[in-house]
Design an enzyme around this catalytic site. Structure first.
Site, mmCIF file in Angstrom:
data_model
loop_
_atom_site.group_PDB
_atom_site.id
_atom_site.type_symbol
_atom_site.label_atom_id
_atom_site.label_comp_id
_atom_site.label_asym_id
_atom_site.label_seq_id
_atom_site.Cartn_x
_atom_site.Cartn_y
_atom_site.Cartn_z
ATOM 1 N N TYR A 67 3.037 -6.502 26.353
ATOM 2 C CA TYR A 67 2.094 -4.938 27.372
ATOM 3 C C TYR A 67 0.824 -5.998 27.771
ATOM 4 C CZ TYR A 67 6.902 -2.924 25.420
ATOM 5 O OH TYR A 67 8.015 -2.131 25.593
ATOM 6 N N HIS A 117 11.789 -10.414 23.453
ATOM 7 C CA HIS A 117 12.226 -9.415 24.899
ATOM 8 C C HIS A 117 13.724 -8.696 25.314
ATOM 9 C CE1 HIS A 117 8.701 -6.105 26.227
ATOM 10 N NE2 HIS A 117 10.025 -5.563 26.796
ATOM 11 N N LYS A 156 7.083 -8.825 20.956
ATOM 12 C CA LYS A 156 8.099 -9.299 21.065
ATOM 13 C C LYS A 156 7.832 -10.453 22.388
ATOM 14 C CE LYS A 156 9.830 -4.398 21.902
ATOM 15 N NZ LYS A 156 8.466 -3.889 22.491
ATOM 16 N N ASP A 166 5.110 -0.292 17.999
ATOM 17 C CA ASP A 166 5.955 -1.207 18.725
ATOM 18 C C ASP A 166 4.586 -1.650 19.777
ATOM 19 O OD1 ASP A 166 8.691 -1.780 19.403
ATOM 20 O OD2 ASP A 166 8.255 -1.365 21.457
HETATM 21 N N1 LIG Z 1 12.048 -3.481 24.886
HETATM 22 C C1 LIG Z 1 11.871 -2.634 26.019
HETATM 23 O O1 LIG Z 1 11.333 -3.638 27.394
HETATM 24 C C2 LIG Z 1 10.952 -1.216 25.836
HETATM 25 C C3 LIG Z 1 11.407 -0.983 27.383
HETATM 26 C C4 LIG Z 1 10.470 0.332 27.644
HETATM 27 C C5 LIG Z 1 9.995 0.172 26.235
HETATM 28 N N2 LIG Z 1 9.850 0.002 25.536
HETATM 29 C C6 LIG Z 1 9.293 0.106 24.179
HETATM 30 O O2 LIG Z 1 9.330 1.927 23.722
HETATM 31 C C7 LIG Z 1 8.875 2.554 23.843
HETATM 32 C C8 LIG Z 1 9.429 4.255 24.099
HETATM 33 O O3 LIG Z 1 9.757 4.416 25.620
HETATM 34 P P1 LIG Z 1 8.720 4.891 26.840
HETATM 35 O O4 LIG Z 1 7.488 4.345 26.755
HETATM 36 O O5 LIG Z 1 9.564 4.263 28.189
HETATM 37 O O6 LIG Z 1 9.448 6.482 26.824
HETATM 38 P P2 LIG Z 1 9.346 7.835 26.200
HETATM 39 O O7 LIG Z 1 8.299 7.083 24.300
HETATM 40 O O8 LIG Z 1 10.625 8.028 25.955
HETATM 41 O O9 LIG Z 1 8.460 9.048 27.183
HETATM 42 C C9 LIG Z 1 7.102 8.179 26.931
HETATM 43 C C10 LIG Z 1 6.638 9.521 28.256
HETATM 44 O O10 LIG Z 1 6.804 10.919 27.599
HETATM 45 C C11 LIG Z 1 5.796 11.585 27.520
HETATM 46 N N3 LIG Z 1 5.630 12.183 25.915
HETATM 47 C C12 LIG Z 1 6.160 12.109 25.040
HETATM 48 N N4 LIG Z 1 6.200 13.257 23.941
HETATM 49 C C13 LIG Z 1 6.170 13.952 24.201
HETATM 50 C C14 LIG Z 1 6.473 15.395 24.098
HETATM 51 N N5 LIG Z 1 6.284 15.755 23.149
HETATM 52 N N6 LIG Z 1 6.605 15.730 25.073
HETATM 53 C C15 LIG Z 1 6.533 16.121 26.417
HETATM 54 N N7 LIG Z 1 6.166 14.890 27.414
HETATM 55 C C16 LIG Z 1 6.286 13.467 26.553
HETATM 56 C C17 LIG Z 1 5.252 10.437 27.352
HETATM 57 O O11 LIG Z 1 3.183 10.614 27.683
HETATM 58 P P3 LIG Z 1 2.092 11.270 26.853
HETATM 59 O O12 LIG Z 1 1.207 9.674 26.781
HETATM 60 O O13 LIG Z 1 1.215 11.592 28.005
HETATM 61 O O14 LIG Z 1 2.586 12.449 25.522
HETATM 62 C C18 LIG Z 1 5.175 9.637 28.039
HETATM 63 O O15 LIG Z 1 5.246 9.644 29.592
HETATM 64 C C19 LIG Z 1 7.535 2.520 25.364
HETATM 65 O O16 LIG Z 1 5.672 2.550 24.527
HETATM 66 C C20 LIG Z 1 7.764 0.581 24.862
HETATM 67 O O17 LIG Z 1 6.960 0.365 23.213
HETATM 68 C C21 LIG Z 1 10.597 -0.891 24.899
#
Ligand SMILES: NC(=O)c1ccc[n+]([C@@H]2O[C@H](COP(=O)([O-])OP(=O)(O)OC[C@H]3O[C@@H](n4cnc5c(N)ncnc54)[C@H](OP(=O)(O)O)[C@@H]3O)[C@@H](O)[C@H]2O)c1
Length: 333
Positions: A56, A119, A86, A51
């Protein structure tokens, strides 16, 4: 841990999508060579769904990781990976969509993206700083004209499937009124602490697949919360199942028929997060998860201005968030 094979599901476009994706949004961002190497590690760990987004700054790393995975024999062809990108909110205008996708493809490398999403359902000026928006930066966003250009991208074969992100039921309804190609996906914030029941039901009825961003609540990042990873209910279920809290959070999303897009740049946590396809929570555990208090992690305040968008009401410019603009960013109770 054995490499887990990620199941796939069929989108309304006729294309398959892997039911777990790896996110690439992060703040701060690792240096590009490091991120490319991390993403290649993710392919080795079994991930095949990336993704990314123009905003980004990770499209190039994703492209290089796919090329590197091919070189290293981790995959045999481009078709073995699924790449989502996106359209930036600076390009949500009919005439800007195709050039923006072409630029994405130039940066990413491959000749097509598997999924191209709008997006955010809004448009800002090209000169705007997305982290310091003022009402002056907001431009009129035409949902239907922008979608027409997305359909053109699909017809040209540059995007195999097209979809949206952060769309409410109201915005999806408006889009569907005139769409000739329905969105295949709506990517939204969704996790145990923001379950999106109404939106998910609506998407199910319209055959639109939901992808979940922040499935771990972003684990406390600026746009997230600790409500998922520190949930006492998830901790108890994880202990009873001999799983991690992340496993329970991600499996719950999968169980709801949505696709978690989880970001981890740690090799160990990447391997951990993929282990969600060979076990299930019980009905009772799922019912307990439904009781978790609901709160949106990302409240979208930076899109909301005291007097609404200044292009509509020409007297704003303040950054106080005293008034909510319902048609700009609809809440889902
Ligand atoms: N469409 C949109 O508007 C939108 C908005 C936000 C995000 N996104 C997409 O969604 C993706 C994921 O969302 P997100 O990054 O907001 O949040 P997420 O995946 O819910 O959480 C990421 C965080 O959790 C940590 N983490 C991952 N696996 C873990 C585990 N097993 N145990 C403990 N901590 C863990 C990661 O740290 P480490 O890396 O240190 O493991 C990071 O700090 C984004 O990267 C992006 O591609 C899209």
């Amino acid at each position: 841990m054995a490499t887990m094979k990620i199941p796939q599901v069929l989108l309304n476009s006729g294309h398959l999508i892997p039911t777990l994706g790896i996110g690439t949004a992060s703040h701060p961002m690792p240096p590009p060579e490091q991120l490319t190497s991390i993403l290649m590690d993710s392919v080795e760990a079994g991930y095949c769904h990336f993704d990314t987004a123009a905003s980004y700054g990770t499209e190039e790393c994703v492209g290089q990781a796919v090329a590197g995975a091919l070189d290293r024999g981790l995959i045999k062809s481009r078709d073995e990976v699924f790449v989502t990108s996106k359209l930036s909110w600076k390009h949500t205008h009919h005439d800007l969509v195709l050039p923006a996708l072409k630029e994405t493809l130039r940066t990413l490398g491959p000749e097509y993206v598997d999924l191209y999403l709008i997006h955010w359902p809004l448009r800002i000026k090209d000169s705007a700083d997305p982290y310091k928006l003022t009402g002056e930066d907001m431009l009129h966003f035409d949902i239907n004209e922008t979608w027409k250009a997305m359909e053109e991208c699909c017809k040209l074969g540059l995007a195999k499937s097209i979809g949206v992100s952060n769309y409410s039921c109201a915005k999806l309804s408006k889009l569907l009124e005139n769409a000739t190609v329905p969105p295949a996906v709506n990517q939204v914030e969704m996790n145990v602490a923001w379950q999106q029941q109404k939106l998910r039901q609506f998407c199910k009825e319209k055959n639109i697949h939901v992808c979940s961003w922040s499935p771990l609540g972003a684990n406390g990042a600026a746009w997230g919360s600790h409500q998922v990873m520190q949930s006492p209910i998830l901790k108890e279920i994880a202990a009873a199942k001999n799983k991690s809290v992340a496993h329970v959070a991600l499996r719950w999303v999968h169980e709801q028929g949505a696709i978690p897009i989880v970001k981890s740049f740690s090799k160990e946590r990447m391997k951990e997060n993929i282990q969600i396809f060979d076990w299930k929570p019980t009905h009772e555990e799922v019912s307990r998860i439904q009781q978790i208090p609901q709160a949106k992690g990302f409240r979208g305040e930076r899109f909301v201005f005291q007097m609404g968008c200044t292009n509509l009401l020409k007297n704003c410019g303040t950054e106080k968030y005293e008034f909510y603009v319902p048609n700009l960013f609809d809440w889902e109770p």
